[in-house]
Design an enzyme around this catalytic site. Structure first.
Site, mmCIF file in Angstrom:
data_model
loop_
_atom_site.group_PDB
_atom_site.id
_atom_site.type_symbol
_atom_site.label_atom_id
_atom_site.label_comp_id
_atom_site.label_asym_id
_atom_site.label_seq_id
_atom_site.Cartn_x
_atom_site.Cartn_y
_atom_site.Cartn_z
ATOM 1 N N ASN A 11 53.174 12.885 3.467
ATOM 2 C CA ASN A 11 53.961 14.100 3.241
ATOM 3 C C ASN A 11 54.101 14.785 4.594
ATOM 4 O OD1 ASN A 11 55.022 16.569 2.597
ATOM 5 N ND2 ASN A 11 53.241 17.293 1.417
ATOM 6 N N LYS A 13 55.708 17.345 5.348
ATOM 7 C CA LYS A 13 55.870 18.807 5.276
ATOM 8 C C LYS A 13 57.021 19.225 6.208
ATOM 9 C CE LYS A 13 51.143 19.111 3.781
ATOM 10 N NZ LYS A 13 49.938 19.915 3.573
ATOM 11 N N HIS A 98 53.657 20.739 -5.366
ATOM 12 C CA HIS A 98 52.720 20.833 -4.253
ATOM 13 C C HIS A 98 52.194 22.263 -4.190
ATOM 14 C CE1 HIS A 98 50.969 20.801 -0.284
ATOM 15 N NE2 HIS A 98 50.982 19.483 -0.343
ATOM 16 N N GLU A 100 51.655 24.175 -1.837
ATOM 17 C CA GLU A 100 52.390 25.063 -0.933
ATOM 18 C C GLU A 100 53.647 25.616 -1.604
ATOM 19 O OE1 GLU A 100 52.515 22.290 2.342
ATOM 20 O OE2 GLU A 100 50.342 22.465 2.517
ATOM 21 N N GLU A 169 45.186 17.333 -5.386
ATOM 22 C CA GLU A 169 45.058 17.922 -4.054
ATOM 23 C C GLU A 169 44.332 19.265 -4.172
ATOM 24 O OE1 GLU A 169 48.230 16.169 -1.170
ATOM 25 O OE2 GLU A 169 48.934 18.062 -1.995
ATOM 26 N N GLY A 175 44.841 20.612 4.792
ATOM 27 C CA GLY A 175 45.038 21.097 6.148
ATOM 28 C C GLY A 175 43.830 21.813 6.734
ATOM 29 N N SER A 213 43.150 16.608 3.588
ATOM 30 C CA SER A 213 42.392 16.192 4.767
ATOM 31 C C SER A 213 41.915 14.742 4.686
ATOM 32 C CB SER A 213 41.222 17.144 5.038
ATOM 33 O OG SER A 213 41.698 18.444 5.320
HETATM 34 P P1 13P Z 1 46.535 17.304 4.860
HETATM 35 O O1 13P Z 1 46.343 15.815 4.802
HETATM 36 O O2 13P Z 1 47.169 17.778 6.117
HETATM 37 O O3 13P Z 1 45.310 18.048 4.470
HETATM 38 O O4 13P Z 1 47.650 17.644 3.722
HETATM 39 C C1 13P Z 1 47.475 17.135 2.452
HETATM 40 C C2 13P Z 1 48.691 17.423 1.656
HETATM 41 O O5 13P Z 1 48.984 18.559 1.328
HETATM 42 C C3 13P Z 1 49.575 16.296 1.310
HETATM 43 O O6 13P Z 1 50.534 16.680 0.394
#
Ligand code: 13P
Length: 252
Positions: A11, A13, A98, A100, A169, A175, A213
């Site tokens: 992903n 982002k 997601h 976010e 997640e 992150g 992560s």
């Molecule tokens: P990270 O791997 O940067 O923690 O992000 C995970 C994520 O949100 C994948 O959708």
């Protein structure tokens, strides 16, 4: 015992540029030609780059994904992208729910469920994301939160729930460099699988990915868990050597 093929999805982002995407995908597709993956691989890229990435991935084993989709079918929804448009561009997977999007864009369980329906209707596999916040985990609510998030989608999709990919997640792991331990993740994955199994005849075969992560160093331990079928990778998906290592850790 199980024949669920592992699945590693990146992903990206809101990262990338025409130049950076080309360099990243060149390195990834070259790496996968040298060492063909034992798992399925996809990258979910920003909307403006879908056409570029579709062209760059032609003939490779990497599938194209989107990071979101409109809950509406078509029409006067400025700024939105429909499932039909994604299908037009060769998108095979679409992230929905997601954290976010839930956190920063107010997406409710109901909106997430509608988006999953839109994708399926367009022939795209939804990757439905669920996960608890740190406060919810500390309050002992992890199980109820993720069950509620999945139930909303299961209710909307009915038997079609068996056509999704699910991603667990934990919000506190995204992150942050703070990964769930393999045991913590496995416990949630097993509960989600049981919920999927009771929702549809093929529910137990739905791939359940872990995200938060996940990186080249911890992927193998997470992927060794019986109910972890793959990873949804953020930061580490932007570095070809790391992403390739994670793919290498995902044996069928
Ligand atoms: P990270 O791997 O940067 O923690 O992000 C995970 C994520 O949100 C994948 O959708």
């Amino acid at each position: 015992m199980t024949t669920r093929q592992k699945f590693i999805a990146g992903n990206w982002k809101m990262n990338g540029s025409l130049q950076a995407n080309a360099a990243l995908l060149k390195a990834i597709t070259q790496g996968l030609r040298e060492q063909p993956p034992a798992c399925k691989v996809a990258v979910a890229v920003p909307m403006p780059y879908l056409a570029q990435v579709q062209a760059l991935l032609a003939g490779s084993s990497v599938q194209l994904g989107a990071q979101d989709v409109s809950q509406h079918e078509a029409g006067a929804y400025t700024g939105e992208t429909s499932a039909a448009m994604l299908a037009d561009l060769g998108v095979r997977y679409g992230l929905v729910g997601h954290s976010e999007r839930r956190q920063y864009h107010g997406e409710t369980d109901a909106v997430v469920a509608t988006k999953a329906q839109r994708l399926l209707a367009a022939g795209i596999t939804p990757i439905v994301c669920v996960g608890e916040t740190l406060a919810e985990r500390e309050a002992g609510q992890t199980g109820t939160v993720v069950a509620r998030q999945l139930a909303a989608v299961a209710e909307a999709l009915g038997q079609q729930i068996e056509k999704i990919v699910l991603a667990y997640e934990p919000v506190w792991a995204i992150g942050t460099g703070r990964t769930a331990t393999p045991e913590q993740a496995q416990q949630v994955h097993a509960a989600l699988r049981a919920q999927l199994a009771s929702a549809a005849p093929g529910g137990a075969m739905v791939p359940v990915l872990y995200g938060g992560s996940m990186n080249a160093a911890n992927a193998a331990d997470l992927l060794a868990q019986s109910d972890i079928d793959g990873g949804l990778i953020g930061g580490a998906a932007l570095k070809a050597p790391d992403f390739l290592k994670i793919i290498g850790a995902a044996q069928a």
